[in-house]
Design a protein around this motif. Structure first.
Motif, short mmCIF file in Angstrom:
data_model
loop_
_atom_site.label_atom_id
_atom_site.label_comp_id
_atom_site.label_asym_id
_atom_site.label_seq_id
_atom_site.Cartn_x
_atom_site.Cartn_y
_atom_site.Cartn_z
N GLY A 231 0.82 -1.20 0.00
CA GLY A 231 0.00 0.00 0.00
C GLY A 231 0.86 1.26 0.00
N ALA A 232 1.95 1.23 0.78
CA ALA A 232 2.86 2.38 0.81
C ALA A 232 3.52 2.57 -0.55
CB ALA A 232 3.91 2.18 1.89
N GLU A 233 3.90 1.48 -1.19
CA GLU A 233 4.51 1.59 -2.53
C GLU A 233 3.53 2.14 -3.54
OE1 GLU A 233 6.83 -1.26 -5.80
OE2 GLU A 233 6.15 -2.11 -3.88
N ALA A 234 2.27 1.69 -3.46
CA ALA A 234 1.25 2.20 -4.36
C ALA A 234 1.00 3.70 -4.12
CB ALA A 234 -0.05 1.43 -4.18
N PHE A 235 1.02 4.10 -2.84
CA PHE A 235 0.83 5.52 -2.51
C PHE A 235 1.97 6.36 -3.09
CE2 PHE A 235 2.06 9.01 0.32
CZ PHE A 235 0.92 9.81 0.22
N LEU A 236 3.21 5.88 -2.98
CA LEU A 236 4.34 6.63 -3.53
C LEU A 236 4.24 6.76 -5.04
CD1 LEU A 236 7.34 5.27 -1.40
CD2 LEU A 236 6.34 7.56 -1.34
N THR A 237 3.79 5.69 -5.70
CA THR A 237 3.61 5.74 -7.15
C THR A 237 2.55 6.77 -7.52
OG1 THR A 237 4.27 3.44 -7.45
CG2 THR A 237 2.95 4.43 -9.19
N ALA A 238 1.41 6.73 -6.83
CA ALA A 238 0.35 7.70 -7.09
C ALA A 238 0.82 9.12 -6.79
CB ALA A 238 -0.88 7.36 -6.25
N PHE A 239 1.60 9.27 -5.73
CA PHE A 239 2.12 10.60 -5.37
C PHE A 239 3.08 11.10 -6.44
CE2 PHE A 239 5.29 13.28 -3.17
CZ PHE A 239 4.45 14.27 -2.68
N ALA A 240 3.92 10.21 -6.97
CA ALA A 240 4.86 10.61 -8.03
C ALA A 240 4.12 11.06 -9.28
CB ALA A 240 5.80 9.44 -8.35
N ILE A 241 3.08 10.31 -9.65
CA ILE A 241 2.30 10.69 -10.83
C ILE A 241 1.61 12.03 -10.62
CG2 ILE A 241 0.34 10.04 -12.28
CD1 ILE A 241 1.03 7.11 -11.67
N GLY A 242 0.99 12.19 -9.45
CA GLY A 242 0.29 13.44 -9.16
C GLY A 242 1.24 14.62 -9.10
N THR A 243 2.42 14.42 -8.53
CA THR A 243 3.39 15.51 -8.43
C THR A 243 3.89 15.93 -9.80
OG1 THR A 243 4.10 14.65 -6.28
CG2 THR A 243 5.57 16.22 -7.37
N GLY A 244 4.14 14.95 -10.68
CA GLY A 244 4.60 15.29 -12.03
C GLY A 244 3.58 16.09 -12.80
N ILE A 245 2.31 15.70 -12.71
CA ILE A 245 1.24 16.44 -13.39
C ILE A 245 1.05 17.82 -12.76
CG2 ILE A 245 -1.20 16.45 -13.94
CD1 ILE A 245 0.43 14.44 -15.56
N ALA A 246 1.09 17.87 -11.43
CA ALA A 246 0.90 19.15 -10.74
C ALA A 246 2.00 20.15 -11.12
CB ALA A 246 0.90 18.93 -9.23
N LEU A 247 3.22 19.66 -11.29
CA LEU A 247 4.32 20.56 -11.67
C LEU A 247 4.08 21.17 -13.03
CD1 LEU A 247 7.10 21.72 -11.00
CD2 LEU A 247 8.13 19.66 -12.00
N VAL A 248 3.51 20.38 -13.95
CA VAL A 248 3.20 20.92 -15.27
C VAL A 248 2.15 22.02 -15.17
CG1 VAL A 248 2.23 20.36 -17.54
CG2 VAL A 248 3.80 18.77 -16.44
N PHE A 249 1.12 21.81 -14.36
CA PHE A 249 0.08 22.84 -14.21
C PHE A 249 0.65 24.10 -13.53
CE2 PHE A 249 -2.90 19.43 -15.04
CZ PHE A 249 -3.94 20.10 -15.70
N ILE A 250 1.61 23.90 -12.63
CA ILE A 250 2.22 25.07 -11.99
C ILE A 250 3.03 25.89 -12.99
CG2 ILE A 250 3.97 25.77 -10.30
CD1 ILE A 250 3.06 23.43 -8.56
N LEU A 251 3.74 25.19 -13.88
CA LEU A 251 4.60 25.87 -14.85
C LEU A 251 3.80 26.52 -15.97
CD1 LEU A 251 7.53 23.29 -15.12
CD2 LEU A 251 7.51 25.45 -13.85
N PHE A 252 2.68 25.91 -16.31
CA PHE A 252 1.93 26.40 -17.49
C PHE A 252 0.54 26.91 -17.11
CE2 PHE A 252 5.01 23.34 -19.07
CZ PHE A 252 5.61 24.07 -20.09
#
Length: 252
Positions: A231-252
């Motif tokens: 569950g912790a590994e799945a959470f980290l994966t979901a967090f990584a995906i969400g962070t990558g997308i969020a960074l794009v929205f912050i930049l653009f």
């Protein structure tokens, strides 16, 4: 005679550990791995065996004088075909259709066999799945092709970055960032229109669905350590995906 029996017991333990290793590396849940190892040991003459399985290691022992053996699991992927093949070997052993030597040979072949599907096929499948997810989330058909391209790019990026840097979080973060970046690029040049739907459909192949399912199944089966760690590994994966997308929205 006693030395021969001990040697035979060690061989049985090695076969059980090999079967468990293949299954755990291929995405099987903890309860299935332990059950398969127990069944193989019972079929080969060890009715009482004990196994302790976590996502990163397997401990297996018998009621005899032989010491417990530990095997480390460093790489994990998703290959349910290998899980099914190991289960088939276990059933054939239990039915008496194959011998111990044949089982060992089959397991070695399964372990050495490459991934069921080549990388190009996985990327194509991810692309098609991304487009279908876009439609499922009520996106328009005019965004189908951009979602396919972004989804294929995302999986290809994960595979590339995992080979480049042995940090799963970095690979998933970078792949999600590229997906978001190209989704914005397609909308800017008027190839796509709904950037949110394109991103949602494209990141779906990256979502750790099997990992989440196994975490829940392990918790329900009483394997608390494995369930919480997955569950912790799945959470980290979901967090990584969400962070990558969020960074794009912050930049653009």
């Amino acid at each position: 005679m006693e030395e021969k029996i001990d040697h035979l017991t060690y061989e049985i333990i090695e076969i059980c550990l090999l079967a468990g290793k293949i299954m755990l590396q291929s995405g099987a849940e903890t309860s299935r791995v332990e059950d398969t190892m127990t069944r193989i040991a019972a079929a080969l003459g060890i009715p009482r065996s004990h196994s302790y399985v976590t996502p990163t290691g397997i401990i297996f022992s018998t009621d005899g004088a032989e010491p417990a053996k530990l095997i480390r699991i460093t790489e994990r992927t998703t290959d349910l075909h290998k899980v099914a093949e190991v289960n088939s070997v276990s059933r054939n052993l239990s039915n008496g259709d194959i011998t111990m030597s044949e089982a060992r040979l089959l397991l070695r072949e399964i372990e050495a066999h490459p991934h069921t599907y080549p990388i190009w096929f996985q990327i194509v499948a991810a692309s098609i799945a991304s487009g279908c997810f876009l439609i499922m989330f009520q996106g328009g058909w005019f965004d189908f092709i951009p979602a396919m391209l972004c989804g294929g790019l995302g999986l290809a990026a994960v595979i590339f970055f995992q080979r480049l840097v042995a940090v799963k979080f970095f690979a998933e973060f970078s792949a999600a960032f590229l997906v978001g970046l190209f989704a914005f690029f397609f909308t800017e040049i008027s190839i796509g229109y709904q950037v949110d739907k394109i991103i949602i459909g494209s990141v779906m192949p990256l979502v750790p669905g099997l990992l989440i399912t196994n975490a829940v199944r392990d918790l329900m089966s009483g394997h608390l350590v494995s369930g919480l760690s997955k569950g912790a590994e799945a959470f980290l994966t979901a967090f990584a995906i969400g962070t990558g997308i969020a960074l794009v929205f912050i930049l653009f």
